[in-house]
Motif scaffolding. Structure first.
Motif, PDB file in Angstrom:
ATOM      1  N   ILE A  49      21.009  55.197   0.060  1.00 54.45           N
ATOM      2  CA  ILE A  49      20.235  55.872   1.105  1.00 54.45           C
ATOM      3  C   ILE A  49      21.031  56.953   1.829  1.00 54.45           C
ATOM      4  CG2 ILE A  49      18.747  53.867   1.410  1.00 54.45           C
ATOM      5  CD1 ILE A  49      20.248  53.210   3.968  1.00 54.45           C
ATOM      6  N   TYR A  50      22.337  56.753   1.988  1.00 55.64           N
ATOM      7  CA  TYR A  50      23.151  57.709   2.754  1.00 55.64           C
ATOM      8  C   TYR A  50      23.776  58.779   1.864  1.00 55.64           C
ATOM      9  CZ  TYR A  50      27.485  59.281   5.062  1.00 55.64           C
ATOM     10  OH  TYR A  50      28.533  60.034   5.546  1.00 55.64           O
ATOM     11  N   CYS A  53      20.662  59.952  -0.941  1.00 52.00           N
ATOM     12  CA  CYS A  53      19.355  60.354  -0.397  1.00 52.00           C
ATOM     13  C   CYS A  53      19.420  61.013   0.970  1.00 52.00           C
ATOM     14  CB  CYS A  53      18.420  59.151  -0.350  1.00 52.00           C
ATOM     15  SG  CYS A  53      18.082  58.441  -1.984  1.00 52.00           S
ATOM     16  N   SER A  55      19.973  60.016   4.200  1.00 48.99           N
ATOM     17  CA  SER A  55      19.101  59.389   5.195  1.00 48.99           C
ATOM     18  C   SER A  55      19.503  59.700   6.634  1.00 48.99           C
ATOM     19  CB  SER A  55      19.099  57.874   4.993  1.00 48.99           C
ATOM     20  OG  SER A  55      20.436  57.381   4.975  1.00 48.99           O
ATOM     21  N   TRP A 124      15.336  61.582   7.373  1.00 49.42           N
ATOM     22  CA  TRP A 124      14.065  60.929   7.042  1.00 49.42           C
ATOM     23  C   TRP A 124      14.067  59.442   7.390  1.00 49.42           C
ATOM     24  CZ3 TRP A 124      14.530  56.885   3.669  1.00 49.42           C
ATOM     25  CH2 TRP A 124      15.678  56.857   2.849  1.00 49.42           C
ATOM     26  N   TRP A 125      15.252  58.908   7.703  1.00 47.21           N
ATOM     27  CA  TRP A 125      15.376  57.486   8.041  1.00 47.21           C
ATOM     28  C   TRP A 125      14.777  57.200   9.418  1.00 47.21           C
ATOM     29  CZ3 TRP A 125      16.533  53.609   4.917  1.00 47.21           C
ATOM     30  CH2 TRP A 125      16.877  52.368   5.460  1.00 47.21           C
TER      31      TRP A 125
END
Length: 280
Positions: A49-50, A53, A55, A124-125
């Protein structure tokens, strides 16, 4: 060092104190195994995620030369200290639904405060995603902790051994790069060299962990012979990466460090395999 750093240092110190208390309460090496396992699980989630992506981004203010490496320092504070410490407390003190909900609420409140203080930027997180993730992560902690009571065999043994070793290798791999810029990787996935290096390193250390776990599981060959093979194998991998232009080395000590520290981890943590097999 910016004023942001004091918030991160303070939270890290609190986490270390709580971690020490929980480990003292547990009085068992399986508590240490649990911390390592849950740290690696946090690392794997953060990798997706980090790193891949994008985040969110941390602003601890420790490193001035690279904002991305500085963000990585914040990620380490979260995934190596705060989250695994909370997981250990839940397991050792056998917290149930209310305790887990309180831990999730506390971490969510810290995340909200960090955003308000510009210590942490969400892209987006969302904080709600953190709560959902922790609602699955924390109950798993108790399952793993209870399972470590009993002997582990087969695929599960290999998996838990991998999860115990990987966070040590990963941390020892990336921290010198962030502090000393001694090497960089250039897979060409991101425009920021620090982001590119972190991305490749996130795969590299997992491959090294697989090699070490394989060596530990092999019954033939002595420990020192396997250690020599690991050194030679890493030298060969480094040579290939240099020839391909994926690796650039900027310090004389770098090749020796990256050959020797995985070998030292192999020799030092070899008893972990036997302890997992015994359980308790």
């Amino acid at each position: 060092m910016s004023s942001n750093a004091y918030w991160y240092i303070g939270l890290s110190i609190i986490s270390l104190i709580v971690l020490a208390i929980a480990l003292a309460r547990a009085k068992s090496v399986r508590a240490v195994f649990l911390v390592l396992i849950m740290t690696q699980m946090a690392y794997l989630i953060e990798t997706v995620i980090y790193i891949y992506c994008g985040s969110y981004f941390y602003h601890p203010g420790f490193l001035k030369d690279s904002t991305y490496y500085d963000s990585n320092m914040g990620a380490l504070a979260s995934n190596m200290l705060v989250i695994p410490t909370a997981a250990l407390v839940i397991a050792v003190y056998r917290l149930r639904l209310r305790g887990i909900a309180a831990a999730i609420a506390l971490i969510g409140a810290i995340e909200w405060l960090w955003v308000r203080l510009d210590l942490y930027t969400l892209y987006w997180w969302r904080i709600g995603y953190t709560a959902i993730g922790l609602a699955m992560y924390f109950p798993l902690t108790r399952i793993v902790y209870n399972r470590l009571h009993r002997p582990v065999r087969g695929v599960l043994h290999s998996l838990l051994l991998f999860l115990c070793i990987a966070p040590i290798l990963g941390t020892l791999h990336i921290v010198p790069i962030m502090l000393f810029m001694n090497r960089d990787y250039a897979p060409g996935l991101f425009s920021d060299p620090a982001h590119d290096t972190t991305t490749f390193a996130s795969v590299y250390y997992l491959v090294m962990t697989l090699i070490i776990v394989t060596a530990m599981k092999m019954r033939r060959g002595g420990a020192w012979m396997k250690a020599v093979v690991i050194v030679l194998l890493i030298l060969a991998v480094q040579g290939v990466l240099l020839a391909m232009g994926l690796l650039h080395i900027h310090a004389r000590w770098d090749p020796w460090y990256y050959c020797l520290f995985p070998t030292c981890v192999f020799l030092a943590l070899k008893p972990v395999s036997a302890r997992l097999a015994r359980g308790g």
